[in-house]
Write a protein that holds these residues in place. Structure first.
Motif, PDB file in Angstrom:
ATOM      1  N   GLY A  63       0.812  -1.210   0.000  1.00 58.50           N
ATOM      2  CA  GLY A  63       0.000   0.000   0.000  1.00 58.50           C
ATOM      3  C   GLY A  63       0.845   1.259   0.000  1.00 58.50           C
ATOM      4  O   GLY A  63       0.533   2.245  -0.698  1.00 58.50           O
ATOM      5  N   GLN A  64       1.924   1.253   0.754  1.00 64.49           N
ATOM      6  CA  GLN A  64       2.818   2.410   0.790  1.00 64.49           C
ATOM      7  C   GLN A  64       3.465   2.636  -0.572  1.00 64.49           C
ATOM      8  O   GLN A  64       3.578   3.781  -1.031  1.00 64.49           O
ATOM      9  N   ALA A  65       3.877   1.546  -1.220  1.00 63.25           N
ATOM     10  CA  ALA A  65       4.482   1.665  -2.550  1.00 63.25           C
ATOM     11  C   ALA A  65       3.451   2.167  -3.564  1.00 63.25           C
ATOM     12  O   ALA A  65       3.778   2.985  -4.448  1.00 63.25           O
ATOM     13  N   LEU A  66       2.221   1.701  -3.459  1.00 62.30           N
ATOM     14  CA  LEU A  66       1.154   2.168  -4.350  1.00 62.30           C
ATOM     15  C   LEU A  66       0.901   3.657  -4.170  1.00 62.30           C
ATOM     16  O   LEU A  66       0.764   4.399  -5.155  1.00 62.30           O
ATOM     17  N   ALA A  67       0.819   4.087  -2.909  1.00 65.65           N
ATOM     18  CA  ALA A  67       0.561   5.501  -2.643  1.00 65.65           C
ATOM     19  C   ALA A  67       1.654   6.380  -3.249  1.00 65.65           C
ATOM     20  O   ALA A  67       1.368   7.436  -3.836  1.00 65.65           O
ATOM     21  N   ARG A  68       2.908   5.948  -3.124  1.00 63.18           N
ATOM     22  CA  ARG A  68       4.014   6.711  -3.717  1.00 63.18           C
ATOM     23  C   ARG A  68       3.872   6.782  -5.233  1.00 63.18           C
ATOM     24  O   ARG A  68       4.067   7.833  -5.845  1.00 63.18           O
ATOM     25  N   ALA A  69       3.530   5.640  -5.835  1.00 61.71           N
ATOM     26  CA  ALA A  69       3.380   5.598  -7.292  1.00 61.71           C
ATOM     27  C   ALA A  69       2.210   6.452  -7.764  1.00 61.71           C
ATOM     28  O   ALA A  69       2.256   7.036  -8.854  1.00 61.71           O
ATOM     29  N   LEU A  70       1.179   6.546  -6.949  1.00 59.07           N
ATOM     30  CA  LEU A  70       0.009   7.354  -7.299  1.00 59.07           C
ATOM     31  C   LEU A  70       0.204   8.828  -6.951  1.00 59.07           C
ATOM     32  O   LEU A  70      -0.625   9.670  -7.319  1.00 59.07           O
ATOM     33  N   GLY A  71       1.275   9.139  -6.210  1.00 62.23           N
ATOM     34  CA  GLY A  71       1.529  10.511  -5.805  1.00 62.23           C
ATOM     35  C   GLY A  71       0.600  11.001  -4.715  1.00 62.23           C
ATOM     36  O   GLY A  71       0.262  12.184  -4.655  1.00 62.23           O
ATOM     37  N   SER A 113     -20.535  -5.965  -5.241  1.00 64.14           N
ATOM     38  CA  SER A 113     -20.264  -4.817  -4.359  1.00 64.14           C
ATOM     39  C   SER A 113     -18.788  -4.471  -4.322  1.00 64.14           C
ATOM     40  O   SER A 113     -18.412  -3.312  -4.139  1.00 64.14           O
ATOM     41  N   VAL A 114     -17.931  -5.501  -4.464  1.00 64.37           N
ATOM     42  CA  VAL A 114     -16.485  -5.304  -4.432  1.00 64.37           C
ATOM     43  C   VAL A 114     -15.914  -5.594  -5.811  1.00 64.37           C
ATOM     44  O   VAL A 114     -16.267  -6.602  -6.437  1.00 64.37           O
ATOM     45  N   ILE A 115     -15.057  -4.701  -6.301  1.00 59.78           N
ATOM     46  CA  ILE A 115     -14.346  -4.919  -7.559  1.00 59.78           C
ATOM     47  C   ILE A 115     -12.860  -5.062  -7.249  1.00 59.78           C
ATOM     48  O   ILE A 115     -12.397  -4.670  -6.170  1.00 59.78           O
ATOM     49  N   PHE A 116     -12.101  -5.617  -8.191  1.00 60.37           N
ATOM     50  CA  PHE A 116     -10.728  -6.008  -7.886  1.00 60.37           C
ATOM     51  C   PHE A 116      -9.727  -5.478  -8.901  1.00 60.37           C
ATOM     52  O   PHE A 116     -10.033  -5.281 -10.076  1.00 60.37           O
ATOM     53  N   SER A 117      -8.499  -5.300  -8.400  1.00 61.77           N
ATOM     54  CA  SER A 117      -7.372  -4.998  -9.271  1.00 61.77           C
ATOM     55  C   SER A 117      -6.921  -6.277  -9.961  1.00 61.77           C
ATOM     56  O   SER A 117      -7.483  -7.349  -9.758  1.00 61.77           O
ATOM     57  N   SER A 118      -5.872  -6.148 -10.752  1.00 64.36           N
ATOM     58  CA  SER A 118      -5.213  -7.338 -11.287  1.00 64.36           C
ATOM     59  C   SER A 118      -4.578  -8.123 -10.140  1.00 64.36           C
ATOM     60  O   SER A 118      -4.318  -7.578  -9.054  1.00 64.36           O
ATOM     61  N   THR A 119      -4.308  -9.389 -10.372  1.00 59.07           N
ATOM     62  CA  THR A 119      -3.634 -10.221  -9.373  1.00 59.07           C
ATOM     63  C   THR A 119      -2.217  -9.706  -9.132  1.00 59.07           C
ATOM     64  O   THR A 119      -1.494  -9.390 -10.073  1.00 59.07           O
ATOM     65  N   PHE A 120      -1.827  -9.600  -7.869  1.00 54.53           N
ATOM     66  CA  PHE A 120      -0.454  -9.182  -7.576  1.00 54.53           C
ATOM     67  C   PHE A 120       0.348 -10.297  -6.911  1.00 54.53           C
ATOM     68  O   PHE A 120       1.571 -10.203  -6.796  1.00 54.53           O
ATOM     69  N   SER A 228     -15.598   2.758  -7.206  1.00 54.55           N
ATOM     70  CA  SER A 228     -14.219   3.271  -7.289  1.00 54.55           C
ATOM     71  C   SER A 228     -13.481   2.740  -8.507  1.00 54.55           C
ATOM     72  O   SER A 228     -12.296   2.394  -8.432  1.00 54.55           O
ATOM     73  N   THR A 229     -14.145   2.686  -9.643  1.00 53.13           N
ATOM     74  CA  THR A 229     -13.499   2.151 -10.848  1.00 53.13           C
ATOM     75  C   THR A 229     -12.325   3.013 -11.291  1.00 53.13           C
ATOM     76  O   THR A 229     -11.319   2.500 -11.786  1.00 53.13           O
ATOM     77  N   ARG A 234      -6.436   3.295 -11.988  1.00 51.73           N
ATOM     78  CA  ARG A 234      -5.133   3.936 -11.748  1.00 51.73           C
ATOM     79  C   ARG A 234      -4.176   2.976 -11.046  1.00 51.73           C
ATOM     80  O   ARG A 234      -2.977   2.937 -11.354  1.00 51.73           O
ATOM     81  N   VAL A 235      -4.709   2.198 -10.102  1.00 51.54           N
ATOM     82  CA  VAL A 235      -3.878   1.196  -9.425  1.00 51.54           C
ATOM     83  C   VAL A 235      -3.409   0.135 -10.410  1.00 51.54           C
ATOM     84  O   VAL A 235      -2.225  -0.251 -10.419  1.00 51.54           O
ATOM     85  N   ASP A 236      -4.306  -0.341 -11.261  1.00 49.80           N
ATOM     86  CA  ASP A 236      -3.919  -1.350 -12.252  1.00 49.80           C
ATOM     87  C   ASP A 236      -2.832  -0.827 -13.193  1.00 49.80           C
ATOM     88  O   ASP A 236      -1.982  -1.594 -13.664  1.00 49.80           O
ATOM     89  N   ALA A 237      -2.849   0.473 -13.451  1.00 52.57           N
ATOM     90  CA  ALA A 237      -1.860   1.055 -14.360  1.00 52.57           C
ATOM     91  C   ALA A 237      -0.456   1.052 -13.758  1.00 52.57           C
ATOM     92  O   ALA A 237       0.531   0.952 -14.495  1.00 52.57           O
TER      93      ALA A 237
END
Length: 388
Positions: A63-71, A113-120, A228-229, A234-237
């Motif tokens: 999550g921390q790495a994602l937040a950095r990548a998303l700015g 109700s819940v949608i998902f990112s790509s598999t990590f 939150s699509t 943006r996360v998938d990107a």
């Protein structure tokens, strides 16, 4: 001072202009402010998550790495994962946070109700053996004492194999302990916790082999509310560029990797996905048929089934799946034996008020009285006189 005609009106216009400019400036600043990436996480669920900044956990560091990548800055909404799907409903779907890392990428899990990112990552059960012993398939377990978690896919998978001696345990910790104490030759247990324990408590002395097969592994993804699509996209990107970071974090926290050992399907019906602190934030589990004990099936079977689901999603991490518990002091199958005619009164008082000194929270603000009564109805079906 002499006031000229129209002077007060000019001052009013000037004041209005100044205040309007300040409002526009404040509004623009607010619009330009970067919103935080709000992450749902369990504060005490290593190797996945922790509120200890020195040891945040696999999911929190992703999550921390994602937040950095998303700015974006990151903030946390801490909530115990052993509440099961209720955790997702209260936090993610309750708009307390934006994302929950480590959910199973499956439409069967709270979809749509819940949608998902790509598999990590892939999560699953693992085989734990001595360093010099490798397992290549189920036949390699013949004649071995294999520690399996109660009500798990491995237990079902090996149930019909009489040439394999099963040593039933209630947690990965017990499985590792059985291996360490020599009461088991192999532990077939939840992989991430096994790897973490091997790294932190057993000085990396065991071989950890991930397995694959029906009910043994699942795709781990990041969950979002269905609205939150844009954030999901943006996360998938950015996820592909984080693959090396995620691989390093998996190694840091001891998660099993490498070529998995393939097993066939377990001969038991899949119960879908559960969550729980005793195994992982989310894992695929199987239904194990158990002998009905205590009272006959009550008239309101629907209430019993509802109570059983609440119990296994919330209480089983302490009191055992389906209330099967070897420690007498927390064995809820002995309620009638202990309290007799006061059983119902004692039960309600305990679940309403909790026992904070013994680590049991109050549930009156979490569940309705009807839900607590359904749990009681379930417990009535498992009462025994003694577990000696």
């Amino acid at each position: 001072m002499t006031m000229r005609p129209g002077h007060s009106g000019s001052l009013a216009i000037l004041a209005l202009a100044v205040s309007s400019a300040l409002f526009v400036s404040a509004t623009t600043a607010g619009a330009d402010e970067v919103q935080p990436f709000r992450l749902c996480a369990d504060p005490t669920n290593l190797p996945f998550s922790s509120d200890n900044p020195a040891q945040p956990g696999f999911y929190v560091e992703i999550g921390q790495a994602l937040a950095r990548a998303l700015g974006q800055p990151i903030v946390y909404d801490w909530y115990k994962s052993y509440f099961g799907k209720r955790t997702v409903r209260v936090t993610l779907l309750g708009k307390q946070c934006d994302a929950m890392i480590g959910l199973p990428r499956s439409d069967d899990f709270m979809g749509p109700s819940v949608i998902f990112s790509s598999t990590f990552a892939r999560q699953g059960y693992a085989l734990v053996t001595a360093k010099d012993r490798a397992v290549n398939g189920i036949d390699d377990l013949r004649g071995k004492r294999v520690a399996v978690q109660f009500a798990s896919t491995p237990q079902n998978l090996l149930a019909a194999r009489d040439e394999i001696r099963k040593v039933t345990v209630l947690s990965p910790e017990e499985g590792m302990k059985a291996l360490e104490e020599g009461t088991a030759d192999v532990a077939f247990i939840w992989g991430p916790v096994a790897g973490w324990l091997n790294k932190t408590a057993y000085q990396d002395r065991y071989r950890i082999q991930l397995t694959e097969g029906e009910g043994l592994t699942w795709d781990a993804a990041i969950g979002f509310a269905r609205t939150s699509t844009e954030l999901r996209d943006r996360v998938d990107a950015v996820l592909p560029q984080l693959a090396p970071v995620i691989a390093d974090l998996a190694a840091k926290y001891g998660l099993p990797g490498g070529q998995p050992v393939r097993f066939g399907a377990a001969h038991a019906a899949l119960s879908g996905v559960t969550t729980g602190n005793g195994t992982a934030v989310a894992q695929v589990a199987n239904v194990v048929a158990t002998e009905t004990k205590g009272d006959a099936l009550p008239k309101n079977a629907e209430a019993v089934n509802s109570g059983k689901e609440i119990f296994n999603g919330t209480c089983a991490h302490c009191h055992g799946p389906d209330a099967v518990q070897s420690e007498k002091k927390i064995d809820l199958r002995l309620l009638r034996h202990r309290y007799g005619d006061d059983m119902h009164t004692t039960y309600l008082k305990t679940v309403h008020e909790g026992r904070p000194a013994k680590g049991m929270p109050s549930w009156k603000e979490v569940f309705t009285d009807d839900q607590l009564e359904s749990v009681y109805a379930f417990l009535m079906t498992v009462q025994v006189e003694s577990n000696d």
